[in-house]
Write a protein that holds these residues in place. Structure first.
Motif, mmCIF file in Angstrom:
data_model
loop_
_atom_site.group_PDB
_atom_site.id
_atom_site.type_symbol
_atom_site.label_atom_id
_atom_site.label_comp_id
_atom_site.label_asym_id
_atom_site.label_seq_id
_atom_site.Cartn_x
_atom_site.Cartn_y
_atom_site.Cartn_z
ATOM 1 N N ARG A 270 -54.958 27.985 1.023
ATOM 2 C CA ARG A 270 -54.976 28.892 -0.126
ATOM 3 C C ARG A 270 -54.719 30.323 0.317
ATOM 4 O O ARG A 270 -53.943 31.062 -0.323
ATOM 5 C CB ARG A 270 -56.321 28.784 -0.848
ATOM 6 N N ARG A 297 -52.063 19.361 -1.251
ATOM 7 C CA ARG A 297 -52.192 19.454 -2.708
ATOM 8 C C ARG A 297 -53.486 18.787 -3.187
ATOM 9 O O ARG A 297 -54.215 19.341 -4.025
ATOM 10 C CB ARG A 297 -50.987 18.788 -3.375
ATOM 11 N N ARG A 298 -53.773 17.603 -2.658
ATOM 12 C CA ARG A 298 -54.993 16.888 -3.075
ATOM 13 C C ARG A 298 -56.244 17.657 -2.667
ATOM 14 O O ARG A 298 -57.235 17.691 -3.422
ATOM 15 C CB ARG A 298 -55.002 15.484 -2.462
ATOM 16 N N LEU A 301 -56.935 20.581 -5.041
ATOM 17 C CA LEU A 301 -57.486 20.111 -6.302
ATOM 18 C C LEU A 301 -58.948 19.689 -6.170
ATOM 19 O O LEU A 301 -59.787 19.992 -7.033
ATOM 20 C CB LEU A 301 -56.650 18.939 -6.826
ATOM 21 N N SER A 302 -59.268 18.968 -5.082
ATOM 22 C CA SER A 302 -60.629 18.441 -4.939
ATOM 23 C C SER A 302 -61.637 19.507 -4.531
ATOM 24 O O SER A 302 -62.813 19.401 -4.876
ATOM 25 C CB SER A 302 -60.635 17.299 -3.909
ATOM 26 N N VAL A 306 -57.721 23.659 -8.186
ATOM 27 C CA VAL A 306 -56.475 24.347 -8.527
ATOM 28 C C VAL A 306 -55.298 23.635 -7.882
ATOM 29 O O VAL A 306 -55.445 22.892 -6.913
ATOM 30 C CB VAL A 306 -56.494 25.821 -8.063
ATOM 31 N N SER A 307 -54.122 23.890 -8.445
ATOM 32 C CA SER A 307 -52.886 23.378 -7.868
ATOM 33 C C SER A 307 -52.218 24.479 -7.066
ATOM 34 O O SER A 307 -52.633 25.655 -7.118
ATOM 35 C CB SER A 307 -51.945 22.905 -8.984
ATOM 36 N N VAL A 308 -51.172 24.122 -6.335
ATOM 37 C CA VAL A 308 -50.413 25.129 -5.597
ATOM 38 C C VAL A 308 -49.839 26.160 -6.569
ATOM 39 O O VAL A 308 -49.848 27.371 -6.300
ATOM 40 C CB VAL A 308 -49.284 24.461 -4.788
ATOM 41 N N LYS A 309 -49.376 25.674 -7.729
ATOM 42 C CA LYS A 309 -48.821 26.583 -8.726
ATOM 43 C C LYS A 309 -49.877 27.570 -9.214
ATOM 44 O O LYS A 309 -49.600 28.773 -9.410
ATOM 45 C CB LYS A 309 -48.267 25.781 -9.900
ATOM 46 N N ASP A 310 -51.100 27.085 -9.403
ATOM 47 C CA ASP A 310 -52.192 27.970 -9.837
ATOM 48 C C ASP A 310 -52.460 29.056 -8.799
ATOM 49 O O ASP A 310 -52.688 30.221 -9.150
ATOM 50 C CB ASP A 310 -53.477 27.169 -10.057
#
Length: 336
Positions: A270, A297-298, A301-302, A306-310
């Motif tokens: 991040r 990516r997982r 989220l966990s 958030v996602s990479v886009k977020d």
């Protein structure tokens, strides 16, 4: 080529082929350099001296048996190769006292003293008539296993490992040092196994307490999470405990080792996405300790929801610049 030509101030005896044997007996007087071949020097003794030393040297291993009246020995460790070495003093009979910040144990009668790699000078005070074996080896011989803290004193006088190691080394010293290349390599493999077992056994008590073990886990998570190949099995081997013991220590604090590593890696990913938006995700994943972009990516989220886009959006996508005060990687205390 003389044997000394195989020695390097940087690499020690790594270039030495096969193995070499030495033995000597000193009666009456004991020179300062009587045991120089084993790396130790005489700092004092009771006259008349009566000392017998027998030694086998490999490239990264040294085994020496000493039978002696009272004597004070010093291992100065001024050379770089000596600072990379572990040393075990296995006392079969007699009494030995140690002094040094990186040495543990105070065996008498039968016991083991252990010196960790380091630069501190170590003193071995043989108090009475004693027979002991000194077993030293380069830290690379047991890599990736490491013991970075001085362990607590542990009574191993009844340990089957101590007995087996002493008898094996004693028997090895009683054999002729003439060995072909294949035999020397086989002996080296056996020595490596004994070295690893001794380090694991001698340091086990230091992290037997789950709280102490969990502190070590947090240290390793903070320092090693970006290593792609570092997981709970590798951590357990490095700490000299079972994977189950590792998990129990984490569970006591409501954590899991795998989740701690995943959270630390996600925090690094991040931060990289926020501060270095030009990096592609494959590079970010590898720099963060993930083996794939999918794993990255997982994990985001966990652990962060958030996602990479977020994450990229929170970096100020409209301005095209990262935030002025990007978050830093959190310590393991905050990634449970």
């Amino acid at each position: 080529m003389g044997e000394r030509s195989y020695f390097s101030e940087i690499h020690g005896w790594q270039a030495l082929p096969g193995l070499r044997g030495y033995e000597n007996t000193f009666v009456g007087k004991l020179p300062v350099d009587a045991f120089e071949s084993s790396g130790v020097f005489v700092r004092g003794y009771y006259e008349p001296a009566n000392s017998e030393v027998q030694l086998l040297r490999f490239n990264n291993f040294l085994v020496a048996r000493l039978r002696t009246r009272p004597v004070v020995l010093e291992w100065p460790r001024t050379r770089l190769p000596a600072r990379r070495r572990y040393a075990f003093i296995l006392v079969n009979q007699g009494e030995v006292a140690f002094a040094g910040d990186r040495l543990k144990g105070n065996p008498s009668a039968t016991g083991v003293g252990m010196a960790l790699p380091g630069h501190e000078s170590l003193t071995i005070d043989v108090v009475g008539a004693t027979e002991m074996i000194v077993f030293t080896f380069d830290q690379e011989e047991i890599s990736p296993l490491r013991a970075n803290r001085v362990p607590n004193v542990m009574d191993v006088s009844s340990s089957p490992l101590f007995t087996a190691t002493y008898h094996f080394l004693n028997r090895l010293l009683s054999q002729s040092p003439d060995a072909d290349h294949t035999t020397a390599n086989s002996i080296r493999e056996l020595l490596r196994s004994f070295a690893r077992a001794l380090v694991v056994e001698s340091t086990r008590e230091n992290i037997e307490n789950p709280d102490d073990l969990f502190e070590r886990v947090k240290e390793l998570v903070n320092s090693r999470f970006s290593n792609l190949d570092f997981g709970p099995p590798e951590m357990a081997r490095e700490l000299g405990v079972s994977t189950r013991s590792l998990q129990r220590a984490a569970e006591k604090h409501g954590a899991s080792v795998a989740k701690m590593l995943r959270t630390a890696r996600a925090a690094r990913a991040r931060r990289l996405i926020l501060t270095r938006p030009h990096l592609n995700l494959d590079v970010v994943s590898k720099m963060s300790g993930f083996n794939s972009v999918g794993s990255l990516r997982r994990a985001l989220l966990s652990t962060h929801g958030v996602s990479v886009k977020d994450v990229r959006g929170s970096a100020g996508a409209e301005a095209g610049e990262p935030p002025s005060n990007p978050p830093s990687d959190p310590p393991a205390d905050h990634i449970l």
